[in-house]
Write a protein that holds these residues in place. Structure first.
Motif, short mmCIF file in Angstrom:
data_model
loop_
_atom_site.label_atom_id
_atom_site.label_comp_id
_atom_site.label_asym_id
_atom_site.label_seq_id
_atom_site.Cartn_x
_atom_site.Cartn_y
_atom_site.Cartn_z
N ALA A 44 1.54 25.06 52.06
CA ALA A 44 0.68 26.21 52.37
C ALA A 44 1.51 27.48 52.52
CB ALA A 44 -0.11 25.93 53.64
N ASP A 45 2.66 27.37 53.18
CA ASP A 45 3.52 28.53 53.40
C ASP A 45 4.16 29.03 52.10
OD1 ASP A 45 2.94 28.43 56.08
OD2 ASP A 45 4.78 27.37 56.64
N SER A 46 4.48 28.08 51.21
CA SER A 46 5.15 28.46 49.97
C SER A 46 4.18 28.85 48.85
CB SER A 46 6.02 27.29 49.47
OG SER A 46 5.21 26.17 49.10
N GLY A 47 2.91 28.55 49.05
CA GLY A 47 1.92 28.86 48.04
C GLY A 47 1.92 27.91 46.86
N MET A 48 2.61 26.77 47.00
CA MET A 48 2.67 25.78 45.92
C MET A 48 1.67 24.67 46.17
SD MET A 48 5.96 23.42 44.77
CE MET A 48 6.96 24.83 44.33
N ASP A 49 0.96 24.24 45.13
CA ASP A 49 0.04 23.13 45.34
C ASP A 49 0.79 21.81 45.24
OD1 ASP A 49 0.27 22.35 42.64
OD2 ASP A 49 -1.46 23.51 42.03
N ARG A 50 0.13 20.74 45.67
CA ARG A 50 0.79 19.44 45.77
C ARG A 50 1.24 18.93 44.41
NH1 ARG A 50 -0.52 14.05 45.55
NH2 ARG A 50 0.60 12.68 47.00
N ALA A 51 0.40 19.12 43.39
CA ALA A 51 0.74 18.62 42.05
C ALA A 51 2.02 19.29 41.53
CB ALA A 51 -0.42 18.87 41.09
N ALA A 52 2.13 20.59 41.77
CA ALA A 52 3.33 21.30 41.33
C ALA A 52 4.56 20.85 42.11
CB ALA A 52 3.13 22.81 41.48
N PHE A 53 4.37 20.62 43.40
CA PHE A 53 5.47 20.17 44.26
C PHE A 53 5.99 18.81 43.81
CE2 PHE A 53 6.62 17.65 48.07
CZ PHE A 53 7.73 18.37 48.50
N LEU A 54 5.06 17.87 43.58
CA LEU A 54 5.47 16.54 43.14
C LEU A 54 6.04 16.58 41.72
CD1 LEU A 54 2.56 14.29 44.49
CD2 LEU A 54 4.87 14.54 45.41
N GLY A 55 5.47 17.47 40.89
CA GLY A 55 5.98 17.59 39.53
C GLY A 55 7.43 18.07 39.51
N ALA A 56 7.75 19.02 40.39
CA ALA A 56 9.12 19.54 40.47
C ALA A 56 10.07 18.46 40.97
CB ALA A 56 9.16 20.75 41.40
N ALA A 57 9.63 17.69 41.97
CA ALA A 57 10.47 16.62 42.50
C ALA A 57 10.68 15.54 41.45
CB ALA A 57 9.82 16.02 43.75
N ALA A 58 9.61 15.21 40.71
CA ALA A 58 9.70 14.18 39.68
C ALA A 58 10.66 14.62 38.56
CB ALA A 58 8.33 13.88 39.11
N THR A 59 10.63 15.90 38.24
CA THR A 59 11.55 16.42 37.22
C THR A 59 13.00 16.24 37.65
OG1 THR A 59 9.91 18.03 36.45
CG2 THR A 59 12.23 18.48 35.92
N GLN A 60 13.27 16.51 38.92
CA GLN A 60 14.63 16.32 39.45
C GLN A 60 15.03 14.85 39.41
OE1 GLN A 60 14.54 18.14 43.35
NE2 GLN A 60 15.10 20.14 42.53
N TRP A 61 14.10 13.97 39.79
CA TRP A 61 14.40 12.53 39.77
C TRP A 61 14.68 12.05 38.35
CZ3 TRP A 61 11.35 8.91 43.54
CH2 TRP A 61 11.51 9.37 44.86
N ALA A 62 13.96 12.62 37.40
CA ALA A 62 14.12 12.18 36.00
C ALA A 62 15.50 12.54 35.45
CB ALA A 62 13.03 12.82 35.13
N GLU A 63 16.15 13.50 36.08
CA GLU A 63 17.45 13.96 35.58
C GLU A 63 18.64 13.23 36.20
OE1 GLU A 63 17.27 18.10 36.44
OE2 GLU A 63 15.94 18.58 34.75
N VAL A 64 18.39 12.33 37.17
CA VAL A 64 19.51 11.63 37.80
C VAL A 64 20.04 10.56 36.85
CG1 VAL A 64 18.56 12.02 40.10
CG2 VAL A 64 18.07 9.86 38.92
N ASN A 65 21.25 10.12 37.11
CA ASN A 65 21.89 9.09 36.28
C ASN A 65 21.17 7.75 36.48
OD1 ASN A 65 23.55 7.12 35.17
ND2 ASN A 65 25.45 8.16 35.78
N PRO A 66 20.51 7.21 35.44
CA PRO A 66 19.77 5.96 35.60
C PRO A 66 20.66 4.76 35.90
CG PRO A 66 19.84 6.61 33.30
CD PRO A 66 20.40 7.75 34.08
N ASP A 67 21.94 4.83 35.54
CA ASP A 67 22.84 3.73 35.86
C ASP A 67 23.16 3.69 37.35
OD1 ASP A 67 22.99 2.93 33.20
OD2 ASP A 67 24.59 4.36 32.77
N LYS A 68 23.27 4.87 37.96
CA LYS A 68 23.58 4.94 39.39
C LYS A 68 22.32 4.82 40.24
CE LYS A 68 26.05 7.76 42.80
NZ LYS A 68 26.81 9.01 43.03
N TYR A 69 21.21 5.35 39.74
CA TYR A 69 19.95 5.34 40.50
C TYR A 69 18.83 4.74 39.65
CZ TYR A 69 22.48 8.82 43.32
OH TYR A 69 23.40 9.47 44.09
N PRO A 70 18.91 3.45 39.33
CA PRO A 70 17.90 2.86 38.46
C PRO A 70 16.49 2.88 39.06
CG PRO A 70 19.31 1.17 39.42
CD PRO A 70 19.94 2.48 39.72
N PHE A 71 16.39 2.61 40.37
CA PHE A 71 15.06 2.60 40.99
C PHE A 71 14.46 4.00 41.02
CE2 PHE A 71 12.23 3.02 44.64
CZ PHE A 71 11.30 2.04 44.35
#
Length: 228
Positions: free
Chosen positions: A169-196
């Motif tokens: 609410a303070d940042s003006g970001m909706d939940r879908a955008a927030f989760l989308g940004a987090a998911a994008t970051q997760w997708a960029e991690v090394n899958p060998d080090k962070y498979p889960f």
């Protein structure tokens, strides 16, 4: 016609009916729901209730008293509105979900809990949980730890969810955008080090906080069955 104060500002006409503590607390809850703690001031209450400071001070000591009592009222509603099923397992789920939904609907409650975590109404909640654990045949020797664990999970997750809602609410970001940004970051991690983490990207993007919370409650209930 509105009256004018000594400094020339307009004042709301005074109410003619009696002012009760319940009416004051309900108005405080409405102010808190509308704008959080910053919206709850004694001046805002006098305007909303068309009354003076003295009438409010007759029922509550200060803003801290208002916050504490409003929080107690929200918890009391959870306990009163909980559907106590003949199955204690389902009753625990109803209680847990009732608290989660209440804090989700009234995020300001989370901050007040951090200031006074073991208020009397929480003891009522704790007692209800302990009684249901006894009905589930959790041994007395394990009941204290089980009740504490359950309370910690339910309150902790509900408060975390409320904190996220406040941040969005303070940042003006909706939940879908927030989760989308987090998911994008997760997708960029090394899958060998962070498979889960890498594999969980799609679940993170589309998961439902309420459903995930209930899954945690069910994991707890499955676990305590081993204590019998």
């Amino acid at each position: 016609m509105a009256k004018t104060s000594a400094n020339g500002s307009a004042r709301a006409p005074r109410r003619k009916d009696g002012l009760s503590r319940d009416v004051i607390i309900q108005s405080a809850i409405e102010l808190l729901d509308g704008g959080g703690e910053r919206a709850l001031t004694l001046r805002a209450l006098t305007i909303r209730l068309s009354t003076g400071y003295g009438a409010i001070y007759h029922h509550v000591a200060d803003k801290g008293d208002l916050l504490a009592t409003a929080t107690d009222e929200i918890f009391a509603r959870v306990l009163t509105g909980a559907v106590i099923d003949t199955d204690p397992r389902e009753s625990l789920r109803h209680l847990a979900l009732g608290l989660f939904d209440a804090i989700d609907a009234h995020p300001w409650v989370a901050a007040e809990l951090s200031r006074q975590p073991w208020r009397p109404v929480l003891l009522d909640f704790y007692e209800s949980i302990a009684g249901l654990l006894a009905a589930l045949d959790v041994p007395e020797r394990a009941r204290f730890d089980a009740a504490g664990t359950f309370m910690s999970y339910v309150l902790g997750d509900a408060v975390r969810n409320a904190a996220t809602a406040r941040h969005l609410a303070d940042s003006g970001m909706d939940r879908a955008a927030f989760l989308g940004a987090a998911a994008t970051q997760w997708a960029e991690v090394n899958p060998d080090k962070y498979p889960f983490v890498h594999a969980a990207v799609s679940k993170l993007r589309h998961h439902d906080d309420r459903e995930q919370f209930l899954t945690g409650v069910d994991i707890f209930l499955t676990g305590i069955a081993a204590l019998r």
